[in-house]
Design a protein around this motif. Sequence first.
Motif, mmCIF file in Angstrom:
data_model
loop_
_atom_site.group_PDB
_atom_site.id
_atom_site.type_symbol
_atom_site.label_atom_id
_atom_site.label_comp_id
_atom_site.label_asym_id
_atom_site.label_seq_id
_atom_site.Cartn_x
_atom_site.Cartn_y
_atom_site.Cartn_z
ATOM 1 N N LYS A 87 -8.160 6.614 11.958
ATOM 2 C CA LYS A 87 -7.241 6.825 11.808
ATOM 3 C C LYS A 87 -6.614 6.875 10.195
ATOM 4 C CE LYS A 87 -2.485 4.804 12.169
ATOM 5 N NZ LYS A 87 -1.243 4.087 12.704
ATOM 6 N N GLU A 88 -7.288 6.164 9.752
ATOM 7 C CA GLU A 88 -7.674 6.681 7.935
ATOM 8 C C GLU A 88 -7.964 8.133 7.752
ATOM 9 O OE1 GLU A 88 -10.572 4.149 4.753
ATOM 10 O OE2 GLU A 88 -11.040 4.962 6.713
ATOM 11 N N ALA A 89 -8.899 8.309 8.429
ATOM 12 C CA ALA A 89 -9.348 9.669 8.053
ATOM 13 C C ALA A 89 -8.517 10.903 8.996
ATOM 14 C CB ALA A 89 -10.968 10.120 8.570
ATOM 15 N N THR A 90 -7.554 10.422 9.253
ATOM 16 C CA THR A 90 -6.516 11.318 9.860
ATOM 17 C C THR A 90 -5.567 12.127 8.602
ATOM 18 O OG1 THR A 90 -7.535 10.923 11.963
ATOM 19 C CG2 THR A 90 -5.225 12.507 11.730
ATOM 20 N N CYS A 91 -5.112 13.469 8.933
ATOM 21 C CA CYS A 91 -3.792 13.437 8.091
ATOM 22 C C CYS A 91 -2.700 14.076 9.511
ATOM 23 C CB CYS A 91 -3.756 14.019 6.794
ATOM 24 S SG CYS A 91 -4.613 13.547 5.239
ATOM 25 N N GLY A 92 -1.703 13.608 8.639
ATOM 26 C CA GLY A 92 -0.445 14.160 9.542
ATOM 27 C C GLY A 92 -0.217 15.551 9.169
ATOM 28 N N PHE A 98 1.569 4.243 -2.754
ATOM 29 C CA PHE A 98 1.125 5.838 -2.439
ATOM 30 C C PHE A 98 2.017 6.513 -3.251
ATOM 31 C CE2 PHE A 98 -1.361 7.811 -0.116
ATOM 32 C CZ PHE A 98 -1.133 9.949 0.617
ATOM 33 N N ASP A 135 0.529 -1.182 0.041
ATOM 34 C CA ASP A 135 0.100 -0.042 -0.574
ATOM 35 C C ASP A 135 0.817 1.447 0.302
ATOM 36 O OD1 ASP A 135 -2.250 -1.059 2.066
ATOM 37 O OD2 ASP A 135 -1.493 -1.407 0.350
ATOM 38 N N LEU A 193 -6.611 2.119 4.191
ATOM 39 C CA LEU A 193 -6.789 2.765 3.034
ATOM 40 C C LEU A 193 -8.099 1.718 1.561
ATOM 41 C CD1 LEU A 193 -6.036 5.762 2.261
ATOM 42 C CD2 LEU A 193 -4.398 4.587 0.463
ATOM 43 N N LEU A 194 -7.754 0.899 1.646
ATOM 44 C CA LEU A 194 -8.490 0.233 0.530
ATOM 45 C C LEU A 194 -9.667 -0.344 0.625
ATOM 46 C CD1 LEU A 194 -5.615 -1.347 -1.489
ATOM 47 C CD2 LEU A 194 -6.806 0.945 -1.933
ATOM 48 N N VAL A 212 4.666 15.171 1.560
ATOM 49 C CA VAL A 212 3.553 14.732 1.833
ATOM 50 C C VAL A 212 3.743 13.967 3.687
ATOM 51 C CG1 VAL A 212 1.425 13.368 1.749
ATOM 52 C CG2 VAL A 212 2.001 14.750 0.268
ATOM 53 N N ASN A 213 3.068 14.270 4.257
ATOM 54 C CA ASN A 213 3.984 13.024 5.392
ATOM 55 C C ASN A 213 2.407 12.356 5.593
ATOM 56 O OD1 ASN A 213 3.937 12.736 7.942
ATOM 57 N ND2 ASN A 213 3.287 13.673 9.249
ATOM 58 N N SER A 269 0.936 9.043 8.822
ATOM 59 C CA SER A 269 -0.717 8.755 8.821
ATOM 60 C C SER A 269 -1.296 7.595 7.961
ATOM 61 C CB SER A 269 -1.415 9.481 9.712
ATOM 62 O OG SER A 269 -1.458 10.760 8.224
ATOM 63 N N TYR A 270 -0.973 7.006 7.101
ATOM 64 C CA TYR A 270 -1.428 6.487 6.332
ATOM 65 C C TYR A 270 -1.379 5.207 7.022
ATOM 66 C CZ TYR A 270 -1.853 4.026 1.389
ATOM 67 O OH TYR A 270 -2.453 2.920 0.507
ATOM 68 N N ASP A 271 -2.837 4.211 6.331
ATOM 69 C CA ASP A 271 -3.397 3.478 7.375
ATOM 70 C C ASP A 271 -3.559 2.218 5.831
ATOM 71 O OD1 ASP A 271 -4.660 2.644 10.084
ATOM 72 O OD2 ASP A 271 -5.655 1.621 8.225
#
Lengths: 259, 191
Positions: free
Chosen positions: A191-196, A10, A6, A122-123, A113-114, A117-119
């Motif tokens: 966590k999925e909906a959060t960005c760093g 990205f 994943d 995502l898929l 891009v930070n 927080s990629y989870d």
Amino acid sequence: MNKKADMNEFKQLQDLLINVDVDSSKYEYIILNRLKYKIETGTIKSNYIEKDDLYMKRKFFRPATTVALALSILILGGSATYASGTLDSIIAHFQIGNAQIQQYAMDSETKDVNTASYDESLLQEDTSSDEKSLTLEEVKKVAKGDIKLPNYVPEGYAFENATASFEGAGVDVVYSNKSGDTIVILASSTKEATCGVATTEEVSETMIDGKKVMLSGNCALWESNGVTYQLYWNYKNSDEVNLTSSDMKQVPKIIESMK
Amino acid sequence: METVDFEIYEEKNKTNFYEITVCEFTEIYKTYYKRVFKYICYRIDDQHMAEDLCSQVFEKIIEKYSSFSRNNMTFEGWIFAIARNTITDYHRKNKRRGFHFSLDYIIEMVSSKPSPDDMILTEENNSYLFQALAHLNERDRAVVSLKYGAELKNTEIAKLMGLSESNVSVILCRSLKKLQKKLVRGGFKYE
């Protein structure tokens, strides 16, 4: 598909965005030759003349129906030099709720891009519709988890628009004033909906309403009841990169009203 | 509204003005053309308009060249501010309705891949990418376009859009996540 795959996709998406071929060469010399001809024949010329160290625009009589597009260049003070290449000089790393803040050295290029927080989720199937602008009532209905929105906003500011994503696990609410300044609140319950956040500005910590709040430039981040909040205060016609002292006093009021 | 005939005024008062030369313009054009063109492609749905809009941007650069001041912003930032305003004006005039995506334009794009299968794959992938971009909201699409089309740094994007640098990075992260989902759902295949 595993997490490593994943992350690779990205990165591949970023590479695709950078390297996609839009076939610009097709029109390159057509446009260039057209404009060169216009310069040489005087068909197109500067609309500005200098008089007594002032640049004055030529005025032309236009029909009433002509579009009046004002130049909206943001006049900001200071100049900036940008390093070429990519330097990831992380000098500090913070975590607040599901959000990670990476602070980079001032003279280094900020990481694109930070993705911290990629989870891997995502898929997972996202049945939410394409983002559309929501009213305040609508976004409160769709917001999941314990997401709260402010009951207080500074004088002059009013709700502008909102969007929801990840089936309501992420909401984005914008308040604005007549000057075009905006207060953006991002709330995410997963966590999925959060960005760093990646920043070159100083990061500090304070306590507001019993909550630990991280401050960086125009940004405040905190966590409450499993929800990660990010507040961005943007000034449209200013080169101010930090909250003004008067606005700093407003931030606690906003946070305290989110119950 | 009163009008002023600056040509007569100039003769009487010998004002100074600076017209960009063909050589100067050619240098500027060759330096920024690809990035401006790509930025425009990322911002609009009708790719056939890209040529016209790109031409408009560089015409404005010629017209406003004398007014550029290094005290206010970098030259690069100034160019993309003009590009951004041109796009804004285009959207305002056309009042975008839904998705006006031209597959024909994308089909015309030729990749450098020698294999026919690879060429088809690249064209399809570009098609998916532009379709996914069209589903971002205007602000997010503008930020992504400035980042990956215009190749600007986060700090420059922040200045142009009146956002904080942190906000720009978050918008980019969220937008990439959304694009990723759209592409995967649409059958996109990474090469």
